[in-house]
Design a protein around this motif. Structure first.
Motif, PDB file in Angstrom:
ATOM      1  N   ASN A  19     -31.929  -0.994  10.723  1.00  0.00           N
ATOM      2  CA  ASN A  19     -31.397  -1.131  12.077  1.00  0.00           C
ATOM      3  C   ASN A  19     -31.628  -2.539  12.630  1.00  0.00           C
ATOM      4  O   ASN A  19     -32.207  -2.715  13.710  1.00  0.00           O
ATOM      5  N   TYR A  68     -29.824   2.518   8.206  1.00  0.00           N
ATOM      6  CA  TYR A  68     -29.695   2.738   9.650  1.00  0.00           C
ATOM      7  C   TYR A  68     -30.046   4.174  10.040  1.00  0.00           C
ATOM      8  O   TYR A  68     -29.667   5.119   9.345  1.00  0.00           O
ATOM      9  N   ASP A 119     -29.508   6.003  16.700  1.00  0.00           N
ATOM     10  CA  ASP A 119     -30.013   4.843  17.445  1.00  0.00           C
ATOM     11  C   ASP A 119     -29.103   4.582  18.646  1.00  0.00           C
ATOM     12  O   ASP A 119     -27.922   4.288  18.481  1.00  0.00           O
ATOM     13  N   GLY A 121     -23.740  -0.897  12.225  1.00  0.00           N
ATOM     14  CA  GLY A 121     -23.901  -0.746  10.792  1.00  0.00           C
ATOM     15  C   GLY A 121     -22.575  -0.887  10.073  1.00  0.00           C
ATOM     16  O   GLY A 121     -22.486  -1.501   8.998  1.00  0.00           O
ATOM     17  N   TYR A 140     -25.089   0.914   1.958  1.00  0.00           N
ATOM     18  CA  TYR A 140     -25.268   1.189   3.389  1.00  0.00           C
ATOM     19  C   TYR A 140     -25.611   2.665   3.523  1.00  0.00           C
ATOM     20  O   TYR A 140     -24.791   3.533   3.274  1.00  0.00           O
ATOM     21  N   GLU A 152     -27.196   5.827   5.846  1.00  0.00           N
ATOM     22  CA  GLU A 152     -27.385   6.310   7.212  1.00  0.00           C
ATOM     23  C   GLU A 152     -28.268   7.554   7.173  1.00  0.00           C
ATOM     24  O   GLU A 152     -27.976   8.509   6.455  1.00  0.00           O
ATOM     25  N   HIS A 182     -33.836   4.344  16.350  1.00  0.00           N
ATOM     26  CA  HIS A 182     -33.919   2.895  16.155  1.00  0.00           C
ATOM     27  C   HIS A 182     -34.962   2.480  15.120  1.00  0.00           C
ATOM     28  O   HIS A 182     -34.864   1.398  14.546  1.00  0.00           O
TER      29      HIS A 182
END
Length: 408
Positions: A173, A281, A285, A293, A305, A307, A313
């Motif tokens: 993040n 991430y 958040d 992101g 990437y 999630e 956060h």
């Protein structure tokens, strides 16, 4: 000169060992006392963990160090100058002392020439220089950097300027902006001495911001499950606000300038080199929302990437089970010369469930954690960069029409 706040530094020295490893101090530049921790085998691939704003790294990564050490890494945390337990040892601008705790140093009429107080500005530039010096002096070579929020910003800044010092970036993040806002209109750029009118401005908000109830409220807002915060974290954020230079450091941070190069440009510079990057991430958040992101993935198409949900956060602290799962595997792949995409575990578009530790707190009766077969779990999804919402789709269209648009 000046005298350190009675008892505070002495109490720091008593804290020898914690979850993040052995507590140590390094003297940098003008006698500045920098706190760091070290754990793990000396021959392990080094990993430096960098925290977000307002919290010491050893505290905020205390749920991650053990997993990294067990994976064979030499693990460091380091507090930025003016945060956590890293502070000047003499008053940068003496003569403006106050009885108000945290306001004792930094508000005199002139900078302290004995320690070159005028050169001290608590900024992203200073912290990037600090990380570089730490790698050169303490780590004694390049390292992997894992950075959350501000730590991600500083990590990218260093990697874009000195790629030879960074073996890889694990961004958690990362904040895409720093040193921006209405305060940039002030005729002050964060150095010493701090103007008297800034003192009044800072004093107006300081006691409210550092109040444990305010700190707890802010953490509850940015964690998906407030039960995962823990009272130790609140105390660890409040304690540094009692150091004599705390209020002047806050004023400096508030008004210090951003990087001269935009975050998106720094990301692209790192991308165009050969530094491995991973994006991680927390989906819930409220500050660095999933759109940020998505924008980072658009610039870093080859980077994985991931999630994590539910997580806000600070997923490394809120969902350490998931972040440790990802970070240890990514580090193993990259260290072995592989791309670090974790395709065996998480091919693009796939997701996995990671069980939550029963030893960590969570909100009783209404946990935000998913439950799978009666077991609280976190979900990790490997995102392929395709737009998931109308906002992301519109953002993609803007980037195609306006080639200079990066979303930052």
């Amino acid at each position: 000169g000046g005298v350190a706040a009675p008892g505070l530094m002495e109490r720091q020295d008593e804290e020898q060992e914690g979850a993040a490893g052995e507590s140590r101090y390094w003297t940098w530049r003008e006698g500045w006392r920098i706190h760091y921790t070290e754990a793990g085998p000396k021959d392990g691939a080094p990993v430096v963990l960098l925290s977000g704003f307002g919290i010491g790294a050893s505290t905020h990564y205390d749920r991650n160090v053990e997993a990294l050490v067990e994976a064979g890494h030499r693990v460091f945390t380091m507090d930025y100058m003016g945060q956590g337990k890293s502070w000047p040892t003499a008053d940068p601008a003496p003569g403006g002392s106050s009885d108000q705790e945290g306001f004792e140093w930094g508000f005199g009429a002139e900078a302290n020439t004995d320690i070159d107080g005028a050169s001290l500005t608590y900024s992203c530039t200073l912290w990037t220089e600090q990380v570089k010096a730490f790698l050169e002096t303490i780590v004694e070579g390049p390292a992997f950097l894992a950075g959350n929020s501000l730590g991600g910003y500083v990590s990218v800044m260093l990697a874009s300027q000195h790629p030879e010092m960074v073996r890889g970036l694990f961004l958690i993040n990362p904040t895409p902006v720093w040193g921006v806002g209405a305060q940039r209109l002030f005729p002050y750029s964060g150095g010493y001495p701090v103007p008297s009118w800034i003192r009044g401005y800072a004093s107006q908000y300081w006691d409210t911001i550092r109040n444990p109830k305010t700190i707890r409220s802010m953490l509850d807002m940015v964690y998906a499950d407030a039960g995962r915060v823990g009272e130790d974290l609140v105390s660890a954020i409040e304690a540094p606000t009692r150091f004599p230079a705390a209020a002047s450091a806050f004023a400096s941070i508030l008004c210090s300038p951003p990087s001269k190069v935009p975050f998106a440009t720094m990301l692209m510079t790192v991308r165009d080199g050969d530094t491995p990057i991973a994006l991680c991430y927390g989906k819930q958040d409220p500050w660095i929302t999933p759109l940020w992101g998505h924008r980072a993935k658009r610039l870093l198409s080859a980077a994985p990437y991931w999630e994590i949900s539910p997580a806000g956060h600070c997923p490394h602290h809120e969902a350490p089970e998931a972040v440790n799962f990802l970070m240890t595997r990514w580090l193993a792949e990259v260290t072995a010369g592989r791309p670090g995409t974790l395709d065996e575990d998480l091919s693009p578009g796939a997701s996995v469930k990671v069980g939550a530790s029963p030893d960590l707190p969570r909100t009783a009766g209404k946990s935000a954690l998913w439950v799978t077969n009666g077991q609280p779990t976190f979900s990790i999804k490997s995102c392929d960069g395709k737009a998931r919402t109308p906002f992301e789709a519109l953002d993609d269209v803007f980037s195609q029409i306006f080639t200079s648009y990066r979303g930052y």
